[in-house]
Design an enzyme around this catalytic site. Structure first.
Site, PDB file in Angstrom:
ATOM      1  N   ALA A  46       0.831  -1.206   0.000  1.00  0.00           N
ATOM      2  CA  ALA A  46       0.000   0.000   0.000  1.00  0.00           C
ATOM      3  C   ALA A  46       0.866   1.257   0.000  1.00  0.00           C
ATOM      4  O   ALA A  46       0.573   2.235  -0.700  1.00  0.00           O
ATOM      5  CB  ALA A  46      -0.928  -0.008   1.217  1.00  0.00           C
ATOM      6  N   ALA A  47       1.939   1.241   0.782  1.00  0.00           N
ATOM      7  CA  ALA A  47       2.837   2.395   0.811  1.00  0.00           C
ATOM      8  C   ALA A  47       3.523   2.585  -0.533  1.00  0.00           C
ATOM      9  O   ALA A  47       3.683   3.707  -1.016  1.00  0.00           O
ATOM     10  CB  ALA A  47       3.874   2.217   1.919  1.00  0.00           C
ATOM     11  N   ASP A  49       2.350   1.608  -3.487  1.00  0.00           N
ATOM     12  CA  ASP A  49       1.340   2.102  -4.433  1.00  0.00           C
ATOM     13  C   ASP A  49       1.098   3.593  -4.241  1.00  0.00           C
ATOM     14  O   ASP A  49       0.874   4.330  -5.207  1.00  0.00           O
ATOM     15  CB  ASP A  49       0.026   1.329  -4.252  1.00  0.00           C
ATOM     16  CG  ASP A  49       0.124  -0.103  -4.751  1.00  0.00           C
ATOM     17  OD1 ASP A  49       0.999  -0.374  -5.599  1.00  0.00           O
ATOM     18  OD2 ASP A  49      -0.666  -0.941  -4.290  1.00  0.00           O
ATOM     19  N   LEU A  95       1.464  -3.692 -14.499  1.00  0.00           N
ATOM     20  CA  LEU A  95       0.079  -3.265 -14.710  1.00  0.00           C
ATOM     21  C   LEU A  95      -0.182  -1.958 -13.979  1.00  0.00           C
ATOM     22  O   LEU A  95       0.400  -1.698 -12.925  1.00  0.00           O
ATOM     23  CB  LEU A  95      -0.904  -4.325 -14.189  1.00  0.00           C
ATOM     24  CG  LEU A  95      -0.896  -5.689 -14.868  1.00  0.00           C
ATOM     25  CD1 LEU A  95      -1.843  -6.630 -14.131  1.00  0.00           C
ATOM     26  CD2 LEU A  95      -1.318  -5.573 -16.324  1.00  0.00           C
ATOM     27  N   LYS A 130      -5.495 -11.643  -8.645  1.00  0.00           N
ATOM     28  CA  LYS A 130      -4.107 -11.181  -8.793  1.00  0.00           C
ATOM     29  C   LYS A 130      -3.276 -11.888  -7.725  1.00  0.00           C
ATOM     30  O   LYS A 130      -3.321 -11.536  -6.552  1.00  0.00           O
ATOM     31  CB  LYS A 130      -4.020  -9.665  -8.637  1.00  0.00           C
ATOM     32  CG  LYS A 130      -2.624  -9.097  -8.884  1.00  0.00           C
ATOM     33  CD  LYS A 130      -2.631  -7.571  -8.783  1.00  0.00           C
ATOM     34  CE  LYS A 130      -1.246  -7.006  -9.097  1.00  0.00           C
ATOM     35  NZ  LYS A 130      -0.222  -7.467  -8.147  1.00  0.00           N
ATOM     36  N   ARG A 151      11.077 -12.104 -13.995  1.00  0.00           N
ATOM     37  CA  ARG A 151      10.803 -10.897 -14.760  1.00  0.00           C
ATOM     38  C   ARG A 151      12.020  -9.986 -14.851  1.00  0.00           C
ATOM     39  O   ARG A 151      12.265  -9.368 -15.874  1.00  0.00           O
ATOM     40  CB  ARG A 151       9.632 -10.119 -14.134  1.00  0.00           C
ATOM     41  CG  ARG A 151       9.359  -8.816 -14.875  1.00  0.00           C
ATOM     42  CD  ARG A 151       7.990  -8.253 -14.578  1.00  0.00           C
ATOM     43  NE  ARG A 151       7.793  -7.942 -13.173  1.00  0.00           N
ATOM     44  CZ  ARG A 151       6.650  -7.472 -12.684  1.00  0.00           C
ATOM     45  NH1 ARG A 151       5.614  -7.299 -13.491  1.00  0.00           N
ATOM     46  NH2 ARG A 151       6.527  -7.191 -11.400  1.00  0.00           N
ATOM     47  N   CYS A 475      15.859 -20.190  24.976  1.00  0.00           N
ATOM     48  CA  CYS A 475      16.144 -20.590  26.350  1.00  0.00           C
ATOM     49  C   CYS A 475      17.164 -21.722  26.338  1.00  0.00           C
ATOM     50  O   CYS A 475      17.068 -22.648  25.533  1.00  0.00           O
ATOM     51  CB  CYS A 475      14.851 -21.050  27.022  1.00  0.00           C
ATOM     52  SG  CYS A 475      15.105 -21.922  28.576  1.00  0.00           S
ATOM     53  N   CYS A 481      13.439 -26.870  31.427  1.00  0.00           N
ATOM     54  CA  CYS A 481      12.499 -25.767  31.202  1.00  0.00           C
ATOM     55  C   CYS A 481      11.077 -26.301  31.074  1.00  0.00           C
ATOM     56  O   CYS A 481      10.796 -27.105  30.180  1.00  0.00           O
ATOM     57  CB  CYS A 481      12.876 -24.997  29.935  1.00  0.00           C
ATOM     58  SG  CYS A 481      11.772 -23.609  29.587  1.00  0.00           S
TER      59      CYS A 481
END
Length: 827
Positions: A46-47, A49, A95, A130, A151, A475, A481
């Site tokens: 999103a950032a 884009d 695209l 997509k 690509r 650990c 443990c």
């Protein structure tokens, strides 16, 4: 990073536009390089884009800037030098993106206007999910796969043919009479959510960095230099487009998808044909609704004009076709506040940070917890110390900040306002921090160095092979443990470890919760009365729970016959424990559950040492003669390695002053000299570091283990860590007071198997895989998980897959399970 104006594009001046365009172009190009070239993005989709859209808006208002920046017409990133290059016969373009319904209407109207279509004429468009993966081009000639390429920058990609041949869903040969002589298939490589979770579980188990998401994991898996690593990860593939074709098997996109299906290529079943904007948006909504249940990541829907004839008329603009558009989904994210950071201790001892959030709805689900992955993720860096977050600004919808001094840090702190992402059924994660909302009194989170479950030290192991710390802090409590206790006990009694019959998960849970068994030695101290009391109490508690749930009365008291059967079962458990008072040394070592010590390594250690006291003394001696950080770090440098390190040490000890000069004993390449100068600054700095490494050579006791190909430096470091903890030594000594070890008998000298490599594949019907492996090793064979030119024999059962192809490729003999058993009997 150059400062940019954050004002709307409509308000900026030409001078501001030019500066912003230059900065945005450079920034986008850098993110392309990280995403496509390194599979290591540092901002969300999103950032990214948002950056692209701002760049496009600037170019639309100031057309003279279009095409002048590094990112305006770029696609992807330059192909890596690690792979051979492949020039695409037809470029692999990107695209354009849309986010609002109105933009889809504008797209269709724009296409109709360009083509001059009257309102009465319909326009067919395909709509398909997509896939969020890695773009791939497959070239078939004569129906056979000849080349597979990424690509890259759209013009030149990376040759990943050997890796792609390991992907089951990619056919080696296309089927059907109408397969073109040259058929270039474009598609997406991806990982399912289930496979991604399994890969990350294995990464965590091995102390390796976790993949951030399935896309990164798929890309990292495909772009491995070693195809066997790719083969170990279940990559998948969807075909959706074509590149170069000698003849076209269809005249439409929908026809091409049908042809691909006939050829034997996997295609997405959610691809459909639409004839109106309403149908396109309806399909988009349907896929968005199904998104969480698909089992793999998608980030939108791709629309394509169906007719190839119309596609050719429409052509391309800049980096994208006019005839296609990606309709992106809104990110499943929300902003909330971290109220606390808690540490959970995993079954392998990993300290896993969890953010407790102010409850917030993300993608329709109320989220109050989110993963923080590991210590580095909390600090906001990757394994190399590179920042993984940039900080965000609310003004443009979570876009990259350009006005924040990143030296302030983008670590995660209690009180921070954060962006939370959620994808499908994946655990929500804290993706970014809103730095401008950080409280003034927020302090960096201090990751615990003490296990909250048992109080033992929690450490990040040093990997002597890479020269780096493991990403996971663990650990060291091991056998004592409680957070790890049940899982370690289950491992201890399991078939391939001590193989104590009758002790399954239920028995271990019962004894652990009753406090009778906390560490392995306790099993050999069990008495009839307390064991029976614990089992009876557990049975009664379960009976009461079932009665409460069903509304029926609890089951009646047991009859004498049933009580007698119960007593017999308890005596059988005690007898099974007694039967394991003497065990093979290799099984004992494996049963301890030491990190990095699997069955094969345990056998190698059992060859080195006659008994456990000797092994423990050998590890203590190795610890006293470990190499120093300069010796390890020298070989960990990119393009250097152990062989070059030894030449450098020899040159320094021979008195050579300039180790980078031509004609020295070191014989360095230009790339190696560059790596050394980058690490140490100057020829003098290089020599000083090499001289320090000379003084930090490991001793013979360390090399005795680390140089053994069946053990190695990483396992040696793990052994040293395990036995450096006093409580682990005490637990082993307590166990040795109850159990005696013996060295395994040497393999039978059977000429038919001694020194030969055997691979088992498919379903075995007359023996388990473990039994088959044990039999082969008893007869002197080495059992491998993959087929190579060094394999001598493949035993194949029903359902055998790629290993049969590999055997045929390498000319390896293949036999059935029955033939194998006959050979074993004859031996």
């Amino acid at each position: 990073m150059a400062a940019q104006t954050t004002r709307p594009v409509e308000e900026i001046t030409a001078e501001e536009a030019r500066a912003a365009h230059e900065a945005l172009s450079a920034e986008i190009a850098e993110h392309d390089r990280r995403y496509h070239g390194e599979d290591a993005p540092i901002i969300s989709d999103a950032a990214y884009d948002s950056l692209r859209r701002r760049l496009e808006a600037i170019e639309e208002r100031f057309p003279d800037l279009a095409g002048t920046g590094a990112a305006s017409a770029s696609v992807g990133a330059k192909a890596s030098d690690k792979f051979a290059k492949v020039r695409h016969a037809v470029p692999m373009l990107s695209l354009g993106n849309a986010f609002a319904d109105e933009e889809i209407e504008e797209f269709v109207e724009r296409v109709r206007r360009f083509l001059g279509l009257p309102a009465s004429e319909s326009l067919a468009v395909t709509a398909e999910p997509k896939i969020d993966g890695l773009s791939l081009s497959l070239r078939y000639e004569g129906g056979r796969l000849v080349t597979a390429a990424t690509r890259g920058d759209g013009e030149v990609g990376e040759d990943v043919t050997a890796n792609v041949r390991t992907i089951r869903e990619v056919p080696e040969r296309l089927a059907g009479p109408d397969v073109p002589e040259i058929c270039e298939v474009r598609g997406e490589v991806y990982l399912s959510h289930a496979d991604f979770a399994a890969i990350n579980a294995r990464q965590e188990e091995a102390g390796k960095p976790l993949f951030a998401n399935p896309r990164n994991a798929a890309a990292g898996s495909l772009r491995q230099l070693d195809p066997s690593i790719t083969a170990s990860r279940p990559l998948r593939f969807f075909a959706y487009a074509a590149g170069e074709m000698s003849t076209w098997p269809a005249e439409t996109q929908s026809g091409l998808i049908a042809a691909f299906r006939r050829f034997g290529l996997p295609v997405n079943p959610r691809t459909t044909r639409c004839t109106s904007v309403a149908e396109m948006l309806a399909h988009y909504r349907a896929i968005e609704t199904e998104r969480a249940d698909l089992g793999y990541d998608i980030d939108g829907v791709v629309y394509k004009v169906d007719s190839f004839a119309l596609q050719r008329r429409l052509g391309f603009v800049a980096r994208a076709p006019r005839w296609a558009l990606a309709h992106k989904f809104p990110a499943q994210r929300a902003v909330t506040t971290i109220e606390a950071i808690e540490i959970n201790v995993g079954r392998t001892g990993s300290l896993n940070p969890l953010a407790r959030l102010r409850p917030v709805t993300v993608g329709g689900v109320v989220v109050s917890n989110a993963t923080l992955h590991n210590e580095d993720y909390v600090r906001g860096i990757d394994a190399d110390g590179t920042p993984i977050r940039s900080g965000i600004n609310i003004w443009d919808g979570f876009a990259l900040r350009t006005d924040v001094d990143l030296s302030r840090g983008s670590d995660v702190r209690v009180g921070d306002t954060v962006v939370v992402l959620r994808a499908g059924d994946v655990i929500p994660k804290v993706a970014d921090v809103v730095l401008e909302r950080r409280p003034a009194d927020a302090v960096p989170y201090r990751f615990p160095e003490i296990c909250p479950a048992c109080g033992s030290h929690a450490v990040r192991s040093y990997n002597p092979r890479t020269g780096k710390l493991d990403s996971v802090r663990r650990c060291t409590g091991g056998l004592i443990c409680p957070a790890q206790g049940q899982e370690r006990l289950k491992h201890f009694v399991s078939r391939n470890a001590l193989d104590i019959e009758g002790f399954g998960e239920t028995s271990i849970t019962t004894l652990f919760e009753a406090g009778l068994v906390r560490q392995p030695a306790d099993l050999f101290r069990l008495d009839f009365a307390p064991l029976k009391a614990a089992i009876v109490a557990r049975r009664q508690a379960l009976s009461a729970e079932r009665a409460l749930a069903s509304g029926k009365a609890p089951e009646a008291r047991k009859t004498k016959a049933k009580a007698s059967e119960e007593d017999k079962a308890i005596r059988n458990l005690l007898a099974a424990v007694e039967a394991r008072r003497v065990v093979p040394l290799n099984r004992f070592i494996f049963a301890l559950g030491i990190e990095q010590v699997g069955e094969a390594t345990a056998k190698a250690l059992a060859k080195h040492f006659p008994d456990m006291p000797a092994l423990m003394e050998g590890v203590r001696a190795a610890a006293a003669h470990q190499p120093g950080p300069d010796w390890v770090g020298l070989a960990a440098l990119n393009r250097v390695g152990p062989t070059t390190r030894e030449r450098l040490l020899a040159a320094a000890e021979a008195g050579e002053t300039d180790l980078l000069a031509e004609g020295t004993v070191a014989r360095l390449s230009a790339a190696q000299k560059e790596a050394l100068l980058e690490a140490y600054g100057s020829p003098e700095g290089v020599r000083a570091a090499v001289m320090r490494a000379c003084r930090q050579r490991p001793g013979d006791a360390y090399r005795h283990l680390a140089d053994d190909s069946e053990i190695g430096a990483v396992t040696t470091a793990s052994l040293i860590q395990f036995f450096s903890e006093a409580h682990n030594v005490a637990a082993v000594e307590a166990l040795l007071a109850q159990v005696r070890t013996e060295r395994a008998a040497p393999p039978a000298a059977a000429a038919a198997f001694s020194g030969r490599t055997v691979v088992f594949t498919g379903s075995l019907e007359r023996m388990t895989r473990s039994e088959a492996k044990a039999t082969a090793e008893r007869l002197g064979a080495k059992v491998s998980g993959s087929v190579s030119a060094k394999t001598d024999l493949v035993v194949a059962g029903p359902g055998a897959g790629t290993k049969l192809k590999d055997a045929e490729k390498h000319g390896v003999r293949v036999i059935s399970e029955a033939e194998w058993l006959a050979m074993v009997e004859a031996a």
